[in-house]
Design a protein around this motif. Structure first.
Motif, PDB file in Angstrom:
ATOM      1  N   VAL A 167       0.843  -1.201   0.000  1.00 25.05           N
ATOM      2  CA  VAL A 167       0.000   0.000   0.000  1.00 25.05           C
ATOM      3  C   VAL A 167       0.873   1.245   0.000  1.00 25.05           C
ATOM      4  O   VAL A 167       1.768   1.400   0.835  1.00 25.05           O
ATOM      5  N   ALA A 168       0.600   2.145  -0.942  1.00 21.25           N
ATOM      6  CA  ALA A 168       1.253   3.456  -0.992  1.00 21.25           C
ATOM      7  C   ALA A 168       0.207   4.519  -0.694  1.00 21.25           C
ATOM      8  O   ALA A 168      -0.873   4.523  -1.295  1.00 21.25           O
ATOM      9  N   THR A 169       0.525   5.399   0.242  1.00 20.57           N
ATOM     10  CA  THR A 169      -0.409   6.457   0.618  1.00 20.57           C
ATOM     11  C   THR A 169       0.232   7.827   0.462  1.00 20.57           C
ATOM     12  O   THR A 169       1.454   7.972   0.462  1.00 20.57           O
ATOM     13  N   ASP A 170      -0.607   8.834   0.341  1.00 23.22           N
ATOM     14  CA  ASP A 170      -0.171  10.219   0.271  1.00 23.22           C
ATOM     15  C   ASP A 170      -1.177  11.059   1.049  1.00 23.22           C
ATOM     16  O   ASP A 170      -2.330  11.189   0.646  1.00 23.22           O
ATOM     17  N   ARG A 171      -0.738  11.551   2.208  1.00 29.14           N
ATOM     18  CA  ARG A 171      -1.588  12.367   3.067  1.00 29.14           C
ATOM     19  C   ARG A 171      -2.905  11.679   3.402  1.00 29.14           C
ATOM     20  O   ARG A 171      -3.981  12.278   3.360  1.00 29.14           O
ATOM     21  N   GLY A 172      -2.790  10.416   3.723  1.00 31.67           N
ATOM     22  CA  GLY A 172      -3.959   9.684   4.169  1.00 31.67           C
ATOM     23  C   GLY A 172      -4.813   9.086   3.075  1.00 31.67           C
ATOM     24  O   GLY A 172      -5.809   8.406   3.354  1.00 31.67           O
ATOM     25  N   THR A 173      -4.430   9.314   1.808  1.00 33.58           N
ATOM     26  CA  THR A 173      -5.173   8.749   0.683  1.00 33.58           C
ATOM     27  C   THR A 173      -4.347   7.652   0.024  1.00 33.58           C
ATOM     28  O   THR A 173      -3.136   7.808  -0.172  1.00 33.58           O
ATOM     29  N   ILE A 174      -4.992   6.564  -0.314  1.00 35.51           N
ATOM     30  CA  ILE A 174      -4.292   5.438  -0.937  1.00 35.51           C
ATOM     31  C   ILE A 174      -4.054   5.735  -2.410  1.00 35.51           C
ATOM     32  O   ILE A 174      -4.989   6.009  -3.164  1.00 35.51           O
ATOM     33  N   ARG A 175      -2.796   5.695  -2.823  1.00 35.13           N
ATOM     34  CA  ARG A 175      -2.426   5.991  -4.206  1.00 35.13           C
ATOM     35  C   ARG A 175      -2.187   4.724  -5.038  1.00 35.13           C
ATOM     36  O   ARG A 175      -2.317   4.761  -6.267  1.00 35.13           O
ATOM     37  N   ALA A 176      -1.804   3.649  -4.395  1.00 34.45           N
ATOM     38  CA  ALA A 176      -1.572   2.385  -5.100  1.00 34.45           C
ATOM     39  C   ALA A 176      -1.718   1.249  -4.106  1.00 34.45           C
ATOM     40  O   ALA A 176      -1.410   1.409  -2.915  1.00 34.45           O
ATOM     41  N   ALA A 177      -2.203   0.105  -4.590  1.00 36.33           N
ATOM     42  CA  ALA A 177      -2.395  -1.030  -3.691  1.00 36.33           C
ATOM     43  C   ALA A 177      -2.321  -2.339  -4.466  1.00 36.33           C
ATOM     44  O   ALA A 177      -2.752  -2.421  -5.622  1.00 36.33           O
ATOM     45  N   ARG A 178      -1.767  -3.333  -3.811  1.00 36.25           N
ATOM     46  CA  ARG A 178      -1.750  -4.694  -4.351  1.00 36.25           C
ATOM     47  C   ARG A 178      -2.160  -5.652  -3.245  1.00 36.25           C
ATOM     48  O   ARG A 178      -1.736  -5.502  -2.092  1.00 36.25           O
TER      49      ARG A 178
END
Length: 329
Positions: free
Chosen positions: A249-260
């Motif tokens: 999981v990649a997040t940016d300021r609390g929002t998920i930007r990418a997920a596997r």
């Protein structure tokens, strides 16, 4: 005891030639951690064994594009301890360390791990009906004690699960498997396409062609985000997964930007969930988001009685794993 012949080879080309020459009764053997057990139980009956444990395929090397090639003869323990794996692909290291005992990891190879067979107790009981062991015999697990069995991708012919932890992590990492064929040609197969669902032929477990041998696994450059592997099992060590999850999981300021998301212990093969991944991207990293994704991942899950609990267990395991991965993703 069934008689068989044996030879040791030291070159990949010689290995595929030897198996192809010996015909349908030939098998590759490396660490033997699964095959030898199956031979003792009279489930596997090879007429000729080709020992590939000394092939020069142990290397773990960084590729020019930033990916990683892992030789098929690399021991599971060596891969788990490799500095590149631990720092850049920690989900793989975690998955390997969650599997088997230290002694078995020292002996088991990467290629053998991918090819290990189910631990369904009916498969191991030669008095039980099993389409995987004897095509057309039926499936005793359907209607039997099926607590550990599949809830996704199963069929009326087979509800067994794939036992590998390593393959689940590699599925989340979009690994490619390199194969050497009897014609000495090399081809690559995405790990998601390598293992087959049971359908009406559960005895055919992979897309390997006659005589083909795994030579390496290629990992692309690591994806962004935090990588986490979680395994739920009946005891803390030396047990196969009831449910496992590899999450990135990649997040940016609390929002998920990418997920596997990939599951183990729930299907005949490592189970990637594009539905869960799509539901996560662009959403806030909250338990409500994670639970919604888990519901989608299990939308088509089917219990067979004793394993009904695995549907909810898979949802909770995914939610907790996503939450941990999102902490610093």
């Amino acid at each position: 005891m069934r008689p068989f012949t044996y030879e040791r080879v030291t070159a990949p080309a010689a290995a595929v030639t030897a198996v192809s020459r010996a015909g349908t009764g030939a098998k590759y053997i490396s660490g033997g951690t699964n095959l030898l057990d199956l031979m003792k139980l009279d489930i596997e009956r090879p007429t000729h064994l080709v020992d590939i444990s000394r092939l020069p395929l142990q290397k773990i090397e960084v590729l020019p594009d930033g990916g990683l090639r892992i030789g098929a003869q690399a021991a599971n323990s060596d891969v788990a301890a490799d500095v590149e794996v631990r720092t850049r692909y920690p989900v793989l290291s975690q998955a390997l360390l969650a599997g088997a005992s230290g002694q078995l990891r020292n002996k088991a190879s990467v290629g053998g791990n991918l090819l290990q067979r189910t631990r369904c107790p009916y498969f191991y009981d030669t008095a039980a009906r099993c389409n995987k062991r004897e095509p057309g015999a039926g499936c005793a697990a359907i209607g039997g004690f099926n607590r550990i069995h599949a809830i996704l991708g199963a069929s009326d012919a087979c509800i067994a699960t794939h036992p590998s932890d390593m393959a689940v992590a590699m599925t989340a990492l979009d690994a490619q498997i390199e194969l050497l064929g009897a014609d000495q040609r090399v081809r690559r197969v995405a790990i998601g396409d390598f293992h087959r669902l049971p359908g009406s032929t559960p005895n055919i477990e992979t897309v390997l062609r006659p005589g083909e041998m795994i030579t390496s696994v290629v990992l692309p450059p690591p994806p962004p985000g935090r990588q986490v592997y979680r395994k739920v099992r009946d005891r803390a060590s030396y047990a196969f997964a009831l449910v496992s999850v590899a999450a990135i999981v990649a997040t940016d300021r609390g929002t998920i930007r990418a997920a596997r998301v990939a599951f183990g212990g729930v299907a005949h093969k490592p189970w990637r969930s594009p539905e869960a991944e799509a539901a996560l991207v662009g959403r806030p990293a909250t338990m409500a988001t994670f639970r919604a994704a888990a519901d989608l991942a299990m939308a088509h899950a089917v219990g067979r009685g004793h394993n009904d609990f695995k549907i909810e267990l898979a949802k909770r395991t995914l939610s907790r794993t996503l939450a941990r991965a999102a902490e610093a993703g």
